[in-house]
Design a protein around this motif. Structure first.
Motif, PDB file in Angstrom:
ATOM      1  N   ASP A 158       0.837  -1.211   0.000  1.00 20.15           N
ATOM      2  CA  ASP A 158       0.000   0.000   0.000  1.00 20.15           C
ATOM      3  C   ASP A 158       0.866   1.253   0.000  1.00 20.15           C
ATOM      4  N   PHE A 159       2.055   1.155   0.624  1.00 18.45           N
ATOM      5  CA  PHE A 159       2.971   2.297   0.679  1.00 18.45           C
ATOM      6  C   PHE A 159       4.374   1.863   0.275  1.00 18.45           C
ATOM      7  N   LEU A 160       5.007   2.667  -0.558  1.00 15.68           N
ATOM      8  CA  LEU A 160       6.432   2.531  -0.831  1.00 15.68           C
ATOM      9  C   LEU A 160       7.187   3.506   0.065  1.00 15.68           C
ATOM     10  N   LEU A 161       8.223   3.029   0.740  1.00 16.27           N
ATOM     11  CA  LEU A 161       9.127   3.887   1.512  1.00 16.27           C
ATOM     12  C   LEU A 161      10.476   3.842   0.805  1.00 16.27           C
ATOM     13  N   LEU A 162      10.841   4.920   0.139  1.00 12.35           N
ATOM     14  CA  LEU A 162      12.031   4.938  -0.710  1.00 12.35           C
ATOM     15  C   LEU A 162      13.046   5.944  -0.188  1.00 12.35           C
ATOM     16  N   ASP A 163      14.278   5.486   0.004  1.00 12.70           N
ATOM     17  CA  ASP A 163      15.344   6.351   0.508  1.00 12.70           C
ATOM     18  C   ASP A 163      16.360   6.587  -0.607  1.00 12.70           C
ATOM     19  N   GLU A 164      16.318   7.787  -1.187  1.00 16.96           N
ATOM     20  CA  GLU A 164      17.213   8.188  -2.282  1.00 16.96           C
ATOM     21  C   GLU A 164      17.231   7.138  -3.400  1.00 16.96           C
ATOM     22  N   LEU A 181       7.284   5.957 -10.560  1.00 16.76           N
ATOM     23  CA  LEU A 181       6.582   6.697  -9.504  1.00 16.76           C
ATOM     24  C   LEU A 181       5.484   7.583 -10.079  1.00 16.76           C
ATOM     25  N   ALA A 182       5.714   8.115 -11.273  1.00 14.77           N
ATOM     26  CA  ALA A 182       4.682   8.943 -11.899  1.00 14.77           C
ATOM     27  C   ALA A 182       3.407   8.138 -12.134  1.00 14.77           C
ATOM     28  N   GLY A 183       3.560   6.824 -12.371  1.00 11.82           N
ATOM     29  CA  GLY A 183       2.394   5.978 -12.600  1.00 11.82           C
ATOM     30  C   GLY A 183       1.930   5.212 -11.382  1.00 11.82           C
ATOM     31  N   TRP A 184       2.580   5.404 -10.225  1.00 10.68           N
ATOM     32  CA  TRP A 184       2.234   4.670  -9.009  1.00 10.68           C
ATOM     33  C   TRP A 184       0.948   5.238  -8.416  1.00 10.68           C
ATOM     34  N   ARG A 185      -0.004   4.384  -8.136  1.00  5.26           N
ATOM     35  CA  ARG A 185      -1.303   4.836  -7.636  1.00  5.26           C
ATOM     36  C   ARG A 185      -1.512   4.549  -6.156  1.00  5.26           C
TER      37      ARG A 185
END
Length: 529
Positions: A158-164, A181-185
């Motif tokens: 449900d959530f992406l946690l992205l570090d750099e 990410l532009a297409g991530w809903r």
């Protein structure tokens, strides 16, 4: 219930007692949020608190939904494959047995016949068309990052946690992450200093020592709001200074008035013009009135000083770092670098660079670009003398300076000040401290050991030591200079490099950075065979 992350009255301190968060309230919904702030403010720590890798000192982290976290570096074992990263090694082995006719009826009923197609689709989304059995050790750091991101997307959290996520990626890899990410809903919390990536966000969350501020919209909209905030902070500081000055002026007038009345009373007492009882009563009233007035003035001065301190603190947080550089005096036609038929390879029959010729003259600004593995780092090794060409020649203007990602020119056992003095022995103490202050190493901050600095602080210190002197080098070589800097520091470096009148050779995949410093030429290295 919709997916959400809620931080309620969150507090956390470093092991040495330094408070990063105190009473922090923040929430994330199913949107893409870019998390920004200066190095050391706690962005990565916040991701660790959300993911449960760290526990808050007080407060709560409430997560509704599943999380998928991508760390800055994907660590791998010697035998791990892409399938291991995805957690599907056993499932793929089952499919292989089924295709070979060796699976039991029970295994066939459990087989995921769409698995291979979904794996290929996830890898394709990050521009990495490789086989699941590929050993992770054979991939570059950037390819591992992309594989790790593909594994997250495959798990459909449900959530992406992205570090750099775009650090160390080439242009193609950065574009793949940005498009993903532009297409991530779903929801995403993305720590990044990549301004192109931040343009794809729905909101920007800024962490400062004062807490967190949420700005709706992407990076450009955030910057517009920040400009307004900075103007307002400057007005607030001006008003706070006026109030402080007015309060001090009124307190001075009141003190002088009381001094005159006290003097008149003492003279009257000395002359004996009035009864002592009357004079004593007047004195007592004056002292009570004067004491109350002094307490009121003291309270007003304290309030004015506190308001002024807060206004200054807010302006310090919002005010971008400013860098000014001394001129190098490089003539327009002076050759600073000449490569002639350069050839080099780590294996005899597989040259990384073959027949490369190039000349850099005067204050040109050249970007060395190419995919990961095309030889950019190798070329810098040849230019700086760390590597020797197998054929051809390299000539570099004496006094050229290299600032690599490890900032190896700094001695980690020395303070920032001592490093500066070693690299620029002609500078006196005032010039040294002034140069370091321009790069935000003021007072005792300049006395930190270089080895104790974070990656971003280390690079900022390296820039200060190389560029901050009275005579910067005429030729500056930068190897991925923005990888570990926060955005404020990147923009300060950009401002400084725009004012730099020497020659620049820059290896960077950060197109925003290259545009900002006015790159005039590009040396594109072809992919190696």
């Amino acid at each position: 219930m919709p997916a959400s992350i809620t931080l309620s009255h969150l507090s956390w301190s470093t092991p040495d007692g330094h408070a990063l968060f105190s009473g922090l309230d923040l929430s994330f919904g199913p949107e893409r949020s870019g998390l920004v702030g200066r190095n050391g403010v706690g962005k990565t720590t916040l991701l660790k608190l959300i993911s449960g890798d760290l526990q808050p000192r007080s407060g709560r982290v409430i997560v509704h939904g599943s999380l998928g976290r991508l760390r800055q570096a994907v660590q791998v074992g010697p035998d791990e494959t892409v399938a291991d990263l995805f957690g599907v090694t056993d499932a793929l082995a089952l499919l292989a047995r089924a295709e070979a006719g060796h699976a039991s009826t029970e295994e066939l009923s459990a087989a995921d016949w769409t698995l291979e197609t979904r794996l290929a689709a996830a890898l394709a989304r990050v521009g990495l068309p490789i086989e699941p059995g590929t050993a992770l050790t054979t991939l570059s750091g950037g390819q591992r990052t992309r594989a790790g991101l593909a594994a997250l997307v495959f798990a459909e959290p449900d959530f992406l946690l992205l570090d750099e996520p775009t650090n160390n990626l080439d242009r193609e890899g950065r574009r793949a992450v940005i498009e993903l990410l532009a297409g991530w809903r779903g929801g995403a919390v993305v720590v990044s200093h990549d301004r192109e990536l931040l343009e794809a966000m729905d909101a920007i969350v800024e962490l400062t020592s004062l807490g967190a501020s949420v700005y709706g919209g992407n990076w450009s909209q955030y910057r517009a709001r920040k400009a307004l905030d900075l103007a307002a902070a400057r007005r607030d500081l001006t008003e706070a200074e006026k109030r402080r000055d007015e309060t001090e002026r009124k307190a001075q007038i009141a003190a002088e008035r009381k001094a005159r009345k006290d003097s008149t009373g003492r003279k009257a007492r000395a002359k004996g013009d009035a009864p002592l009882l009357l004079l004593d009563a007047k004195k007592e009233r004056s002292e009570k009135s004067g004491g109350a007035g002094a307490r009121l003035a003291e309270r007003q001065q304290s309030q004015a000083s506190e308001a002024l301190a807060k206004a200054r603190e807010r302006l310090e947080i919002l005010q971008p770092l400013s860098v000014r550089l001394a001129p190098t005096g490089l003539p327009a036609d002076k050759v600073v670098l000449r490569l002639d038929a350069l050839r080099f390879g780590y294996e005899p029959l597989r040259p990384v660079l073959d027949g490369l010729s190039f000349t850099l003259a005067g204050p040109q600004r050249v970007a060395v670009t190419g995919r990961n593995g095309s030889g950019k780092t190798t070329l810098l090794g040849l230019i700086t003398g760390r590597l020797q060409p197998q054929a051809g020649s390299v000539w570099v203007l004496p006094g050229a300076a290299l600032l690599d990602q490890e900032v190896s020119l700094l001695d980690p056992c020395e303070t920032i000040r001592d490093n500066f003095k070693r690299l620029d022995p002609q500078s006196d103490e005032n010039a040294c401290r002034s140069a370091l202050a321009r790069f935000m190493f003021r007072a005792d901050a300049a006395l930190q050991k270089a080895g104790s600095l974070s990656g971003g602080q280390m690079l900022r210190a390296g820039l200060a030591c190389v560029l901050g002197g009275e005579r910067p080098p005429s030729f500056l070589i930068l190897d991925e200079p923005t990888n570990h800097l926060d955005i404020d520091a990147i923009e300060a470096v950009e401002a400084g490099l725009r004012a730099y009148d020497g020659a620049l050779l820059v290896v960077s995949h950060d197109e925003s950075f290259l545009d900002a410093i006015g790159i005039s030429h590009r040396l594109e290295l072809p992919p190696t065979a």
